[in-house]
Design a protein around this motif. Structure first.
Motif, short mmCIF file in Angstrom:
data_model
loop_
_atom_site.label_atom_id
_atom_site.label_comp_id
_atom_site.label_asym_id
_atom_site.label_seq_id
_atom_site.Cartn_x
_atom_site.Cartn_y
_atom_site.Cartn_z
N GLU A 44 0.86 -1.17 0.00
CA GLU A 44 0.00 0.00 0.00
C GLU A 44 0.90 1.24 0.00
O GLU A 44 1.56 1.55 1.00
CB GLU A 44 -0.91 0.00 1.23
CG GLU A 44 -1.92 1.12 1.25
CD GLU A 44 -2.95 0.98 0.14
OE1 GLU A 44 -3.53 2.01 -0.23
OE2 GLU A 44 -3.18 -0.14 -0.36
N HIS A 489 -5.02 -3.67 4.91
CA HIS A 489 -5.68 -2.57 4.21
C HIS A 489 -6.85 -3.12 3.40
O HIS A 489 -6.71 -4.08 2.64
CB HIS A 489 -4.72 -1.87 3.25
CG HIS A 489 -3.47 -1.36 3.90
ND1 HIS A 489 -3.42 -0.19 4.63
CD2 HIS A 489 -2.20 -1.87 3.91
CE1 HIS A 489 -2.19 0.01 5.05
NE2 HIS A 489 -1.43 -0.99 4.65
N LYS A 504 -11.17 3.52 2.42
CA LYS A 504 -10.10 2.63 2.83
C LYS A 504 -10.07 2.53 4.35
O LYS A 504 -10.14 3.53 5.05
CB LYS A 504 -8.73 3.11 2.33
CG LYS A 504 -7.61 2.13 2.67
CD LYS A 504 -6.29 2.51 2.02
CE LYS A 504 -5.66 3.68 2.70
NZ LYS A 504 -4.27 3.91 2.22
#
Length: 697
Positions: A44, A489, A504
Motif C-alpha cells: 500500500e 488494508h 479505505k
C-alpha cells in the motif's frame, strides 16, 4: 493520509472513468520489482504528487508532510531542525530515500534527517510506505520509508524555470531582516531524444522568528536577546544527466547543499565600568554550518531478453561545523573565534537487484545486495566541542531475495528475506510476507507482515561525556533493536451517480524489542549508559474517504491509535496503552475558465499522553501520565495560471489558527506541583506568494 485518500481515488482503472481521472493514475517504484501503477502494487503506497506539492506551496519536506495522518512534525527552534515521527516512533525508525537510496545527514544515513534540509525543486512525487520494510530497504526501516522520486526528463527541448517565493514568518516581514525569501532557477536541455541534462540553483533565506525575543543587537541581560526560531540560510545546487534508450537507462545526479544557522545567546555580559558609567555588552554566540555532497550513479536495463537489472552507486558526505565567538553587541565585533568540526559522515553506498528472472507472468524472483560503509563520529550531545574527535566506521553487507506469485487474477503473494552482515554487530535477518486479493466486486485487500532491525546510532555506541558534573557513556556492546509490524488494508473504489468515491480502512500492530535507552548504571557517583532494555507496542485503525465530482474533490481521514511502552529502565513504570486521535481533511475546487484552483487543508491532533518520571512535593520519584494539549493546523492556497500556463502564481496562508505552542506536562523530572510547560510547534499565522515562469521552447 489525505494524500493516501487522493491516491486511492487516482488509482481508478475502470473504463467508465473520464480521461481527466485516468490521467491521474500513479506509477510507483517503492518496494516494486518494476515501476507499476498503485492498484497493481502488493504494498500500500501513498503518493504526494508534484501537483499537490505545487498547490501547497511547499519547498521542503516538512512543508508537505505536516498534513499527513500518522506523521507528526517535531520542530526544534533551538537548533533550527525539524524531525518527524511515524506511528509515534521517531526518525531513527524509518528511512528517507531519494531515488531509492538513503540520504546522508548530520546524524545518520537515511535516518534522523532534518526535513528542512530537503528542498523539493526537482521532485516528481513523494512515496510513503508504512510498516517494516527490512527486506526491501534493510536496517532502520522499522516503521516505514519515505521515498522521494526526482524528475529525470522534460517535454520541451529547452526549459528555463525561475521562481521566487516571499513568505512572512508569523507577522514578521520585510525585504531584508525578516521573513522567508526563496529564489530558484532550473535550466534543462534535451540534447537528443536520449540525453537530458539539467541544473538547479536555489537559495532559501529564513530570517528567524523574533516572537518575544529582541534579536541579536539587544543589550540587556534579561533573557530576551536572540530569536525564538533560529535564522538560517540555505543554498542548494543540483545537476542531472539522464541517458535513456528502449532497453537501457543511465543517470548521474550531483547535489551540493550548504546551510548556515546562527544561534544567539540569551545571556549578555554587560561589563559595566563604574568609572566611566558605561558598559560594553558582550555575548557568546555560535554559527553552525552544514554541507552535504551527494553523488548518485544508476544504471538499469534488460538482460537475457526479459531479466531486469537496477544498480546504484553513491558517495555522500555531510559535515557540520561550529564556530564559537564572543560578540561586542554595540560595535558588532567578533573576537576569540574558535572553530570545530562538530559532526561528520562520509559514506559509500551501493545497491543492486535482478528481477524478472522467470519467463512467466505468474511468478517472479528478485535477488539483490546492499553495501554501506559509513565513517564518522558521534554528536557532541553535551554542547561542548573538541577538536579531538574519534572517528569510527560502520560497515554493512546485505543480500536479499523475494518472489512474487500471481496465483490468479485476484490473488498474489510475495514472501521475502534479507540477511544483514555488519562489521560491528552479529548477523541480523529481516523477513516479509505481503499478499493482495481483489474480490469480484472490486474490493481490494492487502496484508503486509514484515520485520526490520534498528542499528544503534553513533551517539548510542560511542558517546563519551565525562566531567565533574556528568558521566554519560555510549555502549559499544549494544545489540540492534528488533522491530515487527503487521498491516491490513481494505479499500474500495466505486461510483454513485456522478460522484467517484473511495474508501479505505487500515489496521496495524507494531512491536519493537530491545529498545535502547539511557539508564543509570551507578547511583554514586551518578553514571549513565545506553542499554537494550525497553519494549514498544502500538496499534491503530485509520479510515479514509475520498470523493470527486467534476472539478471538486474532498478527502477526509481519521486515525485512532494506542501506544504502550514497557520502560524497564525506570524502577516504577506503567505499560498501559495510551490512546490518541488524529483527523484531517482537504478540499480543492478548480475553475477551468479562470485556470484557478482553491485548496484548503486541516489536520487535528488530539491530546497526546506519555508516562514520565517526576517528583512529588515530598521529593519522591513517581510515574505520572503527562499530557500534551490538542491542536489544529489549517492551511489554504489559491493557485492561478496565466499566459497559456506559462506563469503560475500561488497565494497561501499557513497555520491559519495562529498556533505557536501547546501546553504539556509530559516532561521528565519536573516537580508534581510545577506548572505545565510549552511545546513549540510553529511561529504563528504566515502568508506567502510564489511566482513561477516556464520558458519552454
Amino acid at each position: 493520509m489525505l494524500c493516501g485518500v487522493l491516491n486511492v481515488l487516482q488509482a481508478q482503472t475502470n473504463d467508465s472513468i473520464p480521461e481527466n481521472v485516468k490521467d491521474l493514475e500513479e506509477v510507483v517504484v517503492s518496494g516494486q520489482y518494476n515501476p507499476q501503477s498503485v492498484n497493481k502494487s502488493v504494498f500500500e503506497v501513498k503518493v504526494i504528487t508534484q501537483k499537490e506539492i505545487a498547490l501547497r506551496g511547499g519547498n521542503n519536506l516538512a512543508d508537505i508532510l505536516n498534513q499527513t495522518l500518522n506523521i507528526t512534525i517535531i520542530p526544534n527552534a533551538s537548533t533550527g531542525k525539524s524531525g518527524v515521527q511515524l506511528f509515534g516512533l521517531d526518525a531513527q525508525y524509518f528511512k528517507i530515500l531519494v531515488d531509492n537510496i538513503p540520504l546522508i545527514n548530520d546524524e545518520g544515513m537515511g535516518n534522523n534527517t532534518d526535513l528542512t534540509q530537503i528542498n523539493l525543486d526537482d521532485i516528481e512525487r513523494v512515496e510513503i510506505v508504512e510498516g517494516a520494510m527490512g527486506v526491501q530497504y534493510g536496517a532502520n526501516a522499522v516503521s516505514g520509508i519515505i521515498n522521494i522520486i526526482t524528475k529525470k526528463s522534460a517535454k520541451s527541448k529547452w526549459e528555463v524555470v525561475p521562481y521566487i517565493q516571499e513568505e512572512t514568518i508569523g507577522d514578521e516581514y520585510d525585504w531584508v531582516d525578516e521573513g522567508r525569501h526563496i529564489q530558484s532557477i532550473k535550466i534543462g536541455h534535451n540534447f537528443s531524444d536520449k540525453l537530458y541534462v539539467n541544473g538547479i540553483v536555489t537559495r532559501n533565506n529564513f530570517n528567524g522568528y523574533w516572537g518575544s525575543k529582541k534579536g541579536k543587537s539587544y543589550l540587556y541581560n534579561d533573557e530576551l536577546r536572540g530569536y525564538e526560531w533560529l535564522p538560517k540560510e540555505q543554498y542548494t545546487v543540483k545537476s542531472l544527466w539522464n541517458y535513456t534508450t528502449d532497453k537501457f537507462k543511465l543517470f548521474y545526479k550531483f547535489e551540493y547543499f550548504d546551510e548556515t544557522t546562527n544561534k544567539y545567546a540569551e545571556e549578555v555580559r554587560e561589563n559595566y565600568n563604574p568609572a566611566t558609567e558605561t558598559n560594553q555588552p558582550v555575548a557568546t554566540d555560535e554559527i553552525f554550518t552544514s554541507q552535504r555532497i551527494l553523488n548518485h550513479l544508476n544504471a538499469s536495463g534488460q538482460l537475457w531478453g526479459t531479466a531486469h537489472y537496477d544498480v546504484s552507486l553513491s558517495y555522500q558526505q555531510q559535515k557540520r561545523n561550529v564556530e564559537n565567538y564572543n560578540y561586542r553587541i554595540r560595535t558588532g565585533e567578533q573576537f576569540d573565534i574558535e572553530s570545530y568540526e562538530y559532526e561528520s559522515r562520509k559514506a559509500w553506498y551501493s545497491k543492486g537487484n535482478l528481477s524478472n528472472l522467470l519467463p512467466t507472468k505468474q511468478s517472479d524472483i528478485q535477488l539483490g545486495y546492499e553495501i554501506t560503509s559509513i565513517k564518522g563520529f558521534a554528536s557532541a550531545i553535551s554542547g561542548l566541542y573538541s577538536s579531538e574527535n574519534i572517528s569510527r566506521t560502520l560497515d554493512s553487507y546485505d543480500v536479499f531475495a523475494s518472489s512474487e506469485w500471481v496465483v490468479s487474477d485476484q490473488f498474489s503473494v510475495r514472501p521475502g528475506a534479507r540477511v544483514l552482515f555488519s562489521s560491528n554487530f552479529n548477523t541480523q535477518a529481516a523477513l516479509s510476507l505481503s499478499t493482495k486479493y481483489i474480490f469480484k466486486n472490486g474490493l481490494e485487500l492487502r496484508g503486509i507482515l514484515g520485520t526490520s532491525p534498528r542499528l544503534p546510532s553513533y551517539e548510542e555506541l560511542y558517546t563519551y561525556f565525562v566531567d565533574v558534573n556528568h558521566d554519560v557513556r555510549g555502549n559499544a556492546n549494544l545489540n540492534p533493536e528488533q522491530g515487527v509490524s503487521a498491516f491490513l488494508h481494505l479499500k474500495k473504489k466505486y461510483k454513485v451517480k456522478e460522484w467517484y468515491l473511495s474508501s479505505k480502512l487500515s489496521g496495524w500492530f507494531m512491536n519493537v524489542k530491545d529498545r535502547i535507552e539511557l539508564i543509570i548504571i551507578n547511583s554514586s557517583p551518578l553514571q549513565y549508559q545506553y542499554s537494550n532494555i525497553d519494549t514498544y507496542n502500538a496499534w491503530g485503525l485509520t479510515l479514509t474517504e475520498g470523493a470527486m465530482l467534476h472539478n471538486f474533490r474532498i478527502n477526509a481521514g481519521a486515525t485512532f491509535s494506542g501506544i504502550s511502552k514497557v520502560i524497564a529502565s525506570e524502577e516504577d513504570y506503567n505499560d498501559d496503552y495510551l490512546y490518541g486521535l488524529q483527523l484531517n481533511t482537504n478540499a480543492s475546487y478548480t475553475v477551468p475558465k479562470w485556470n484557478t484552483t482553491f485548496s484548503a487543508y486541516l489536520k487535528y491532533t488530539g491530546p497526546q499522553y506519555q508516562y514520565v518520571q517526576n517528583t512529588n512535593d515530598a521529593g519522591e520519584t513517581i510515574v505520572i501520565k503527562g499530557k500534551q494539549s490538542e491542536f489544529t493546523w489549517v492551511d489554504a492556497t489559491v493557485k492561478k495560471s496565466f499566459y497559456d500556463n506559462k506563469l503560475e502564481a500561488t497565494l497561501g496562508a499557513r497555520n491559519l489558527l495562529d498556533i505557536t505552542s501547546v501546553r504539556t506536562t509530559a516532561v521528565e523530572g519536573a516537580a508534581h506541583s510545577d506548572p505545565a510547560s510549552s511545546q513549540l510547534l510553529g511561529y504563528g499565522r504566515s502568508y506567502f506568494i510564489k511566482l513561477l515562469y516556464k520558458f519552454n521552447f
